[in-house]
Scaffold this motif. Structure first.
Motif, PDB file in Angstrom:
ATOM      1  N   MET A   1     -70.617 -44.584  62.947  1.00  0.00           N
ATOM      2  CA  MET A   1     -71.170 -45.844  62.560  1.00  0.00           C
ATOM      3  C   MET A   1     -72.462 -45.578  61.792  1.00  0.00           C
ATOM      4  SD  MET A   1     -72.731 -48.796  65.001  1.00  0.00           S
ATOM      5  CE  MET A   1     -73.711 -47.635  65.875  1.00  0.00           C
ATOM      6  N   GLU A   2     -72.707 -46.380  60.800  1.00  0.00           N
ATOM      7  CA  GLU A   2     -73.933 -46.280  60.015  1.00  0.00           C
ATOM      8  C   GLU A   2     -74.912 -47.347  60.479  1.00  0.00           C
ATOM      9  OE1 GLU A   2     -75.399 -46.271  55.378  1.00  0.00           O
ATOM     10  OE2 GLU A   2     -73.461 -47.134  55.884  1.00  0.00           O
ATOM     11  N   LYS A   4     -78.489 -49.023  59.324  1.00  0.00           N
ATOM     12  CA  LYS A   4     -79.511 -49.163  58.296  1.00  0.00           C
ATOM     13  C   LYS A   4     -80.744 -49.763  58.956  1.00  0.00           C
ATOM     14  CE  LYS A   4     -76.262 -49.534  54.539  1.00  0.00           C
ATOM     15  NZ  LYS A   4     -75.798 -50.298  53.400  1.00  0.00           N
ATOM     16  N   SER A  15     -81.016 -45.012  56.253  1.00  0.00           N
ATOM     17  CA  SER A  15     -79.617 -45.043  56.639  1.00  0.00           C
ATOM     18  C   SER A  15     -79.312 -43.817  57.497  1.00  0.00           C
ATOM     19  CB  SER A  15     -78.732 -45.050  55.390  1.00  0.00           C
ATOM     20  OG  SER A  15     -77.381 -45.056  55.756  1.00  0.00           O
ATOM     21  N   GLU A  17     -76.189 -42.066  59.992  1.00  0.00           N
ATOM     22  CA  GLU A  17     -74.841 -42.025  60.559  1.00  0.00           C
ATOM     23  C   GLU A  17     -74.977 -41.514  61.982  1.00  0.00           C
ATOM     24  OE1 GLU A  17     -71.590 -42.582  59.682  1.00  0.00           O
ATOM     25  OE2 GLU A  17     -72.264 -43.539  57.833  1.00  0.00           O
ATOM     26  N   TYR A  60     -79.191 -52.898  60.802  1.00  0.00           N
ATOM     27  CA  TYR A  60     -77.930 -53.395  60.271  1.00  0.00           C
ATOM     28  C   TYR A  60     -76.862 -52.361  60.593  1.00  0.00           C
ATOM     29  CZ  TYR A  60     -74.528 -55.104  56.853  1.00  0.00           C
ATOM     30  OH  TYR A  60     -73.394 -55.578  56.252  1.00  0.00           O
ATOM     31  N   THR A  62     -72.977 -50.956  60.391  1.00  0.00           N
ATOM     32  CA  THR A  62     -71.735 -51.034  59.628  1.00  0.00           C
ATOM     33  C   THR A  62     -70.725 -50.084  60.240  1.00  0.00           C
ATOM     34  OG1 THR A  62     -72.466 -49.357  58.045  1.00  0.00           O
ATOM     35  CG2 THR A  62     -72.878 -51.638  57.468  1.00  0.00           C
ATOM     36  N   ALA A  63     -69.503 -50.552  60.366  1.00  0.00           N
ATOM     37  CA  ALA A  63     -68.427 -49.717  60.894  1.00  0.00           C
ATOM     38  C   ALA A  63     -67.943 -48.791  59.791  1.00  0.00           C
ATOM     39  CB  ALA A  63     -67.277 -50.584  61.385  1.00  0.00           C
ATOM     40  N   ASP A  64     -67.637 -47.581  60.172  1.00  0.00           N
ATOM     41  CA  ASP A  64     -67.152 -46.604  59.206  1.00  0.00           C
ATOM     42  C   ASP A  64     -65.642 -46.745  59.098  1.00  0.00           C
ATOM     43  OD1 ASP A  64     -66.994 -44.511  57.432  1.00  0.00           O
ATOM     44  OD2 ASP A  64     -67.032 -42.957  58.978  1.00  0.00           O
ATOM     45  N   SER A  65     -65.204 -47.567  58.162  1.00  0.00           N
ATOM     46  CA  SER A  65     -63.773 -47.805  58.009  1.00  0.00           C
ATOM     47  C   SER A  65     -63.128 -46.841  57.025  1.00  0.00           C
ATOM     48  CB  SER A  65     -63.538 -49.250  57.556  1.00  0.00           C
ATOM     49  OG  SER A  65     -64.165 -49.468  56.307  1.00  0.00           O
TER      50      SER A  65
END
Length: 78
Positions: A1-2, A4, A15, A17, A60, A62-65
């Motif tokens: 997952m990232e 931010k 950012s 990971e 923030y 973000t899912a690592d898709s």
């Protein structure tokens, strides 16, 4: 997952990971705010980012898709 990290008075966000879950990252930030200490995250490669907790403006997640590769989802029917 990232993750931010927005920092007050900084034009760019950081950012990172990480393998951590959002709930764990938020709990770590809350504890850092209570202790008036530094909020830090370590990424998957062992690098650490540290920010004074009171300077964190936002997080923030973000899912690592992953990126789609190829020409689309072509279905093969037989």
């Amino acid at each position: 997952m990232e993750v931010k990290i927005g920092v007050q008075n900084a034009s760019r966000e950081l950012s990172v990971e990480t393998e951590d879950q959002p709930e764990a990252v938020l709990a770590q930030l809350e504890q850092s705010l209570k202790d008036e200490s530094v909020f830090s995250l370590t990424d998957a490669k062992g690098r650490t980012v540290a920010v004074p907790a009171e300077k964190v403006a936002y997080l923030y997640f973000t899912a690592d898709s992953g990126r789609p590769v190829g020409f689309g989802a072509a279905a093969v029917t037989a």
